[in-house]
Design an enzyme around this catalytic site. Structure first.
Site, short mmCIF file in Angstrom:
data_model
loop_
_atom_site.label_atom_id
_atom_site.label_comp_id
_atom_site.label_asym_id
_atom_site.label_seq_id
_atom_site.Cartn_x
_atom_site.Cartn_y
_atom_site.Cartn_z
N LYS A 1 0.84 -1.20 0.00
CA LYS A 1 0.00 0.00 0.00
C LYS A 1 0.88 1.24 0.00
O LYS A 1 1.80 1.37 0.81
CB LYS A 1 -0.90 0.00 1.24
N ASP B 1 -3.47 4.30 -1.83
CA ASP B 1 -4.35 4.75 -0.75
C ASP B 1 -4.32 6.27 -0.66
O ASP B 1 -3.72 6.84 0.25
CB ASP B 1 -3.86 4.09 0.56
N LYS C 1 -7.27 8.13 -0.94
CA LYS C 1 -8.57 8.56 -0.39
C LYS C 1 -9.08 9.82 -1.08
O LYS C 1 -9.28 10.87 -0.44
CB LYS C 1 -8.47 8.80 1.12
N PHE C 2 -9.35 9.71 -2.38
CA PHE C 2 -9.79 10.90 -3.13
C PHE C 2 -11.14 11.40 -2.60
O PHE C 2 -12.05 10.62 -2.28
CB PHE C 2 -9.93 10.56 -4.62
N HIS C 3 -11.28 12.72 -2.53
CA HIS C 3 -12.51 13.36 -2.03
C HIS C 3 -12.55 14.76 -2.64
O HIS C 3 -11.85 15.66 -2.20
CB HIS C 3 -12.45 13.43 -0.50
N ASP C 4 -13.39 14.93 -3.67
CA ASP C 4 -13.43 16.21 -4.38
C ASP C 4 -14.71 16.26 -5.20
O ASP C 4 -15.56 15.38 -5.05
CB ASP C 4 -12.16 16.34 -5.26
N ILE C 5 -14.83 17.23 -6.06
CA ILE C 5 -16.03 17.26 -6.90
C ILE C 5 -15.97 16.05 -7.86
O ILE C 5 -14.88 15.53 -8.16
CB ILE C 5 -16.17 18.59 -7.68
N PRO C 6 -17.15 15.60 -8.32
CA PRO C 6 -17.18 14.34 -9.09
C PRO C 6 -16.21 14.29 -10.26
O PRO C 6 -15.50 13.28 -10.43
CB PRO C 6 -18.64 14.27 -9.56
N THR D 1 -13.39 15.75 -10.79
CA THR D 1 -11.99 15.68 -10.35
C THR D 1 -11.66 14.30 -9.82
O THR D 1 -10.60 13.73 -10.13
CB THR D 1 -11.73 16.76 -9.27
N THR E 1 -11.27 5.36 10.90
CA THR E 1 -11.27 4.66 12.19
C THR E 1 -10.58 5.47 13.29
O THR E 1 -10.67 5.13 14.45
CB THR E 1 -10.61 3.26 12.08
N GLN F 1 -2.45 2.47 17.44
CA GLN F 1 -3.77 1.97 17.06
C GLN F 1 -4.61 1.79 18.33
O GLN F 1 -4.10 1.40 19.37
CB GLN F 1 -3.65 0.61 16.32
N ARG G 1 3.64 -1.35 10.57
CA ARG G 1 4.80 -1.53 11.44
C ARG G 1 5.12 -2.96 11.87
O ARG G 1 6.31 -3.31 11.95
CB ARG G 1 4.67 -0.60 12.67
O1 C5P Z 1 1.68 0.40 11.21
P1 C5P Z 1 0.23 0.06 11.14
O2 C5P Z 1 -0.04 -1.41 10.94
O3 C5P Z 1 -0.58 0.65 12.27
O4 C5P Z 1 -0.24 0.79 9.78
C1 C5P Z 1 -1.58 0.78 9.37
C2 C5P Z 1 -1.71 1.45 8.05
O5 C5P Z 1 -3.11 1.52 7.76
C3 C5P Z 1 -1.18 2.87 7.97
O6 C5P Z 1 -0.76 3.09 6.61
C4 C5P Z 1 -2.40 3.70 8.27
O7 C5P Z 1 -2.35 4.98 7.70
C5 C5P Z 1 -3.48 2.87 7.61
N1 C5P Z 1 -4.82 3.10 8.10
C6 C5P Z 1 -5.15 2.93 9.43
N2 C5P Z 1 -6.44 3.15 9.83
C7 C5P Z 1 -7.36 3.51 8.93
C8 C5P Z 1 -7.04 3.66 7.59
C9 C5P Z 1 -5.73 3.44 7.21
O8 C5P Z 1 -4.32 2.57 10.25
N3 C5P Z 1 -8.59 3.67 9.30
#
Ligand code: C5P
Length: 237
Positions: free
Chosen positions: A39, A66, A68-73, A75, A125, A195, A216
């Site tokens: 990713k 990844d 995460k596009f968010h704009d006018i349709p 674009t 999240t 997390q 990680r």
């Molecule tokens: O290192 P770790 O396993 O926590 O990385 C999780 C990956 O998932 C990171 O790239 C983080 O930006 C992404 N991510 C997340 N939670 C989300 C969406 C994406 O942790 N809701």
């Protein structure tokens, strides 16, 4: 598309969370593309550009872009098409961009050969109930997730990013073909880092996740390939 968990063993998606191309390339040299996909997110893409996607592909990896596009349709449609032209395997947009934006994204790549899997982001999240209220969204967070997931499904996208805790309900509501991409994965007994709610790879899959975004635990490991293999084996067990 069949459920990836049944048909596709490569469920691990390694998050290449680096600020430049050099450490990313070092990791790509060590990872095994038969065990995982990768990713590429906003930091790495903004600093390194499309050539980092090409680099990962040249190493044999499928790429989840990844951004995460968010704009006018219009674009978002053009951005998704540009991602498809890069040959990425998966790309995502924010569901809160609304129905017309989602429809435009679907339409933009409808006729692309080897079309990328198109995923919607529902509620980040990282967001808490109180933060949703601050931006004017009333009602429980889990209802907002389901509301946006329905918008995603009705527009014809392939699935959503979600926490493993939401996976079972989303599969129940939207069917086994609705693709669920889940971050927040940790090996049994490992540190949570920043997390909040973590699950093990095997638990995430048993709850319904199709693809596990793992950063990680793999990127910081002394032997990333060994950890990948260990996770892949725990999933096939
Ligand atoms: O290192 P770790 O396993 O926590 O990385 C999780 C990956 O998932 C990171 O790239 C983080 O930006 C992404 N991510 C997340 N939670 C989300 C969406 C994406 O942790 N809701």
């Amino acid at each position: 598309m069949g459920s990836p968990s049944q048909t596709n063993p490569k469920q691990i998606v390694v998050a290449l969370d680096f600020d430049s191309i050099s450490p990313c390339e070092q990791l790509l040299n060590r990872l095994d593309p038969s065990l995982c996909r990768v990713k590429i997110g906003k930091e790495l893409f903004t600093s390194a550009g499309p050539k980092v996607v090409e680099l990962a592909q040249a190493h044999g990896f499928d790429v989840f872009l990844d951004l995460k596009f968010h704009d006018i349709p219009v674009t978002v449609a053009k951005a998704v098409k540009a991602a498809a032209n890069l040959g990425v395997w998966m790309v995502n947009v924010h569901a809160s961009g609304g129905r017309r934006m989602l429809d435009a994204a679907v339409e933009a790549i409808a006729n692309v050969q080897n079309r990328p899997i198109l995923i919607g982001v529902t509620v980040l999240t990282s967001m808490e109930q109180s933060e949703l209220e601050q931006i004017g969204v009333a009602g429980p967070l889990d209802q907002q997730v389901v509301r946006l997931a329905k918008l995603v499904r009705d527009s014809g996208l392939d699935g959503v990013v979600c926490s493993a805790q939401e996976a079972r309900q989303l599969k129940t509501n939207f069917g086994s073909d609705f693709v669920l991409v889940t971050p927040g994965i940790r090996l049994p007994g490992a540190a949570a880092d920043d997390q909040r709610r973590i699950v093990t790879p095997a638990d995430a899959v048993s709850l319904g996740s199709d693809y596990l975004v793992i950063g990680r635990p793999i990127t910081q490991a002394a032997d990333p390939v060994a950890v990948c293999r260990q996770i892949a084996e725990s999933l096939s067990a």
